[in-house]
Design a protein around this motif. Structure first.
Motif, PDB file in Angstrom:
ATOM      1  N   ALA A 168       0.832  -1.204   0.000  1.00 46.64           N
ATOM      2  CA  ALA A 168       0.000   0.000   0.000  1.00 46.64           C
ATOM      3  C   ALA A 168       0.865   1.251   0.000  1.00 46.64           C
ATOM      4  O   ALA A 168       0.562   2.236  -0.671  1.00 46.64           O
ATOM      5  N   ALA A 169       1.972   1.235   0.717  1.00 46.58           N
ATOM      6  CA  ALA A 169       2.866   2.391   0.757  1.00 46.58           C
ATOM      7  C   ALA A 169       3.582   2.578  -0.571  1.00 46.58           C
ATOM      8  O   ALA A 169       3.917   3.688  -0.953  1.00 46.58           O
ATOM      9  N   ALA A 170       3.814   1.505  -1.291  1.00 47.50           N
ATOM     10  CA  ALA A 170       4.519   1.601  -2.565  1.00 47.50           C
ATOM     11  C   ALA A 170       3.685   2.323  -3.615  1.00 47.50           C
ATOM     12  O   ALA A 170       4.223   2.935  -4.518  1.00 47.50           O
ATOM     13  N   ALA A 171       2.382   2.280  -3.517  1.00 50.15           N
ATOM     14  CA  ALA A 171       1.504   2.925  -4.493  1.00 50.15           C
ATOM     15  C   ALA A 171       0.700   4.006  -3.788  1.00 50.15           C
ATOM     16  O   ALA A 171      -0.482   3.877  -3.560  1.00 50.15           O
ATOM     17  N   GLU A 172       1.358   5.101  -3.434  1.00 53.36           N
ATOM     18  CA  GLU A 172       0.685   6.154  -2.703  1.00 53.36           C
ATOM     19  C   GLU A 172       0.165   7.228  -3.654  1.00 53.36           C
ATOM     20  O   GLU A 172       0.724   7.457  -4.721  1.00 53.36           O
ATOM     21  N   SER A 173      -0.892   7.880  -3.269  1.00 49.14           N
ATOM     22  CA  SER A 173      -1.451   8.964  -4.070  1.00 49.14           C
ATOM     23  C   SER A 173      -0.572  10.201  -3.915  1.00 49.14           C
ATOM     24  O   SER A 173      -0.099  10.501  -2.819  1.00 49.14           O
ATOM     25  N   LYS A 174      -0.371  10.881  -5.034  1.00 50.45           N
ATOM     26  CA  LYS A 174       0.533  12.024  -5.032  1.00 50.45           C
ATOM     27  C   LYS A 174       0.048  13.035  -6.055  1.00 50.45           C
ATOM     28  O   LYS A 174      -0.518  12.678  -7.078  1.00 50.45           O
ATOM     29  N   THR A 175       0.278  14.311  -5.787  1.00 49.01           N
ATOM     30  CA  THR A 175      -0.022  15.380  -6.742  1.00 49.01           C
ATOM     31  C   THR A 175       1.295  16.012  -7.155  1.00 49.01           C
ATOM     32  O   THR A 175       2.115  16.356  -6.303  1.00 49.01           O
ATOM     33  N   ILE A 176       1.497  16.130  -8.460  1.00 47.60           N
ATOM     34  CA  ILE A 176       2.721  16.742  -8.971  1.00 47.60           C
ATOM     35  C   ILE A 176       2.366  17.772 -10.033  1.00 47.60           C
ATOM     36  O   ILE A 176       1.314  17.705 -10.665  1.00 47.60           O
ATOM     37  N   GLU A 177       3.247  18.736 -10.203  1.00 45.50           N
ATOM     38  CA  GLU A 177       3.126  19.712 -11.277  1.00 45.50           C
ATOM     39  C   GLU A 177       4.320  19.543 -12.184  1.00 45.50           C
ATOM     40  O   GLU A 177       5.436  19.307 -11.722  1.00 45.50           O
ATOM     41  N   GLY A 178       4.079  19.640 -13.475  1.00 44.27           N
ATOM     42  CA  GLY A 178       5.168  19.499 -14.419  1.00 44.27           C
ATOM     43  C   GLY A 178       4.689  19.699 -15.839  1.00 44.27           C
ATOM     44  O   GLY A 178       3.560  20.126 -16.076  1.00 44.27           O
ATOM     45  N   GLU A 179       5.557  19.361 -16.766  1.00 43.21           N
ATOM     46  CA  GLU A 179       5.254  19.533 -18.182  1.00 43.21           C
ATOM     47  C   GLU A 179       5.155  18.177 -18.865  1.00 43.21           C
ATOM     48  O   GLU A 179       5.956  17.290 -18.619  1.00 43.21           O
ATOM     49  N   VAL A 180       4.173  18.049 -19.736  1.00 50.44           N
ATOM     50  CA  VAL A 180       3.971  16.821 -20.493  1.00 50.44           C
ATOM     51  C   VAL A 180       4.924  16.840 -21.684  1.00 50.44           C
ATOM     52  O   VAL A 180       4.985  17.827 -22.418  1.00 50.44           O
ATOM     53  N   ASN A 181       5.697  15.772 -21.869  1.00 50.60           N
ATOM     54  CA  ASN A 181       6.556  15.703 -23.053  1.00 50.60           C
ATOM     55  C   ASN A 181       5.995  14.695 -24.053  1.00 50.60           C
ATOM     56  O   ASN A 181       4.978  14.065 -23.796  1.00 50.60           O
ATOM     57  N   ASP A 182       6.659  14.555 -25.187  1.00 51.29           N
ATOM     58  CA  ASP A 182       6.139  13.670 -26.238  1.00 51.29           C
ATOM     59  C   ASP A 182       6.614  12.231 -26.092  1.00 51.29           C
ATOM     60  O   ASP A 182       6.480  11.437 -27.007  1.00 51.29           O
ATOM     61  N   SER A 183       7.133  11.878 -24.930  1.00 49.62           N
ATOM     62  CA  SER A 183       7.586  10.511 -24.663  1.00 49.62           C
ATOM     63  C   SER A 183       6.720   9.809 -23.626  1.00 49.62           C
ATOM     64  O   SER A 183       7.183   8.917 -22.929  1.00 49.62           O
ATOM     65  N   TYR A 184       5.447  10.239 -23.500  1.00 44.03           N
ATOM     66  CA  TYR A 184       4.518   9.633 -22.552  1.00 44.03           C
ATOM     67  C   TYR A 184       4.994   9.838 -21.116  1.00 44.03           C
ATOM     68  O   TYR A 184       4.912   8.947 -20.282  1.00 44.03           O
ATOM     69  N   GLN A 185       5.513  11.037 -20.844  1.00 43.12           N
ATOM     70  CA  GLN A 185       6.076  11.338 -19.534  1.00 43.12           C
ATOM     71  C   GLN A 185       5.634  12.713 -19.061  1.00 43.12           C
ATOM     72  O   GLN A 185       5.253  13.567 -19.858  1.00 43.12           O
ATOM     73  N   ILE A 186       5.758  12.891 -17.743  1.00 42.30           N
ATOM     74  CA  ILE A 186       5.624  14.204 -17.138  1.00 42.30           C
ATOM     75  C   ILE A 186       6.955  14.506 -16.481  1.00 42.30           C
ATOM     76  O   ILE A 186       7.484  13.704 -15.716  1.00 42.30           O
ATOM     77  N   VAL A 187       7.499  15.681 -16.795  1.00 37.05           N
ATOM     78  CA  VAL A 187       8.722  16.130 -16.153  1.00 37.05           C
ATOM     79  C   VAL A 187       8.299  17.130 -15.087  1.00 37.05           C
ATOM     80  O   VAL A 187       7.809  18.215 -15.386  1.00 37.05           O
ATOM     81  N   ALA A 188       8.459  16.732 -13.824  1.00 37.84           N
ATOM     82  CA  ALA A 188       8.024  17.561 -12.700  1.00 37.84           C
ATOM     83  C   ALA A 188       8.912  18.792 -12.559  1.00 37.84           C
ATOM     84  O   ALA A 188      10.019  18.845 -13.102  1.00 37.84           O
ATOM     85  N   SER A 189       8.408  19.764 -11.807  1.00 41.61           N
ATOM     86  CA  SER A 189       9.139  21.008 -11.569  1.00 41.61           C
ATOM     87  C   SER A 189      10.519  20.754 -10.973  1.00 41.61           C
ATOM     88  O   SER A 189      11.456  21.515 -11.229  1.00 41.61           O
ATOM     89  N   ASP A 190      10.665  19.686 -10.185  1.00 40.39           N
ATOM     90  CA  ASP A 190      11.949  19.370  -9.558  1.00 40.39           C
ATOM     91  C   ASP A 190      12.859  18.537 -10.465  1.00 40.39           C
ATOM     92  O   ASP A 190      13.927  18.098 -10.060  1.00 40.39           O
ATOM     93  N   GLY A 191      12.413  18.280 -11.711  1.00 41.82           N
ATOM     94  CA  GLY A 191      13.225  17.523 -12.661  1.00 41.82           C
ATOM     95  C   GLY A 191      12.954  16.030 -12.687  1.00 41.82           C
ATOM     96  O   GLY A 191      13.423  15.326 -13.571  1.00 41.82           O
ATOM     97  N   GLN A 192      12.187  15.533 -11.719  1.00 42.14           N
ATOM     98  CA  GLN A 192      11.846  14.104 -11.677  1.00 42.14           C
ATOM     99  C   GLN A 192      10.959  13.760 -12.865  1.00 42.14           C
ATOM    100  O   GLN A 192      10.035  14.486 -13.183  1.00 42.14           O
TER     101      GLN A 192
END
Length: 96
Positions: free
Chosen positions: A25-49
């Protein structure tokens, strides 16, 4: 004698499952992130993650219609090796 061994083994299995369940249950925790959507099916968060977006209705809508846009997403995050994967439950586009 055989019955007591079987009972002991079953007891150990139950204890192991009860011990590992909170970890799953801890491994799949709910989280809110802000970032930019790229064209590789990814989100790059503000912190670079970088978060890989799973193939779901919400995830597909996000990555197919909002490439290059800044977004705020909420979902469950899991670690798969060195990769963070997010299963998006909701998102909103952030107007700059």
């Amino acid at each position: 004698m055989r019955r007591s061994k079987m009972t002991a083994v079953m007891g150990l299995i139950v204890v192991a499952m009860l011990t590992l369940l909170p970890l799953a249950a801890a491994a799949a925790e709910s989280k809110t992130i802000e970032g930019e959507v790229n064209d590789s099916y990814q989100i790059v968060a503000s912190d670079g993650q970088v978060y890989e977006v799973t193939d779901t209705t919400e995830g597909n809508d996000l990555v197919e219609n909002h490439i290059g846009e800044k977004v705020k997403v909420t979902g469950t995050v899991e670690q798969e090796g060195d990769t963070k994967v997010i299963t998006i439950t909701t998102f909103q586009v952030i107007q700059e």
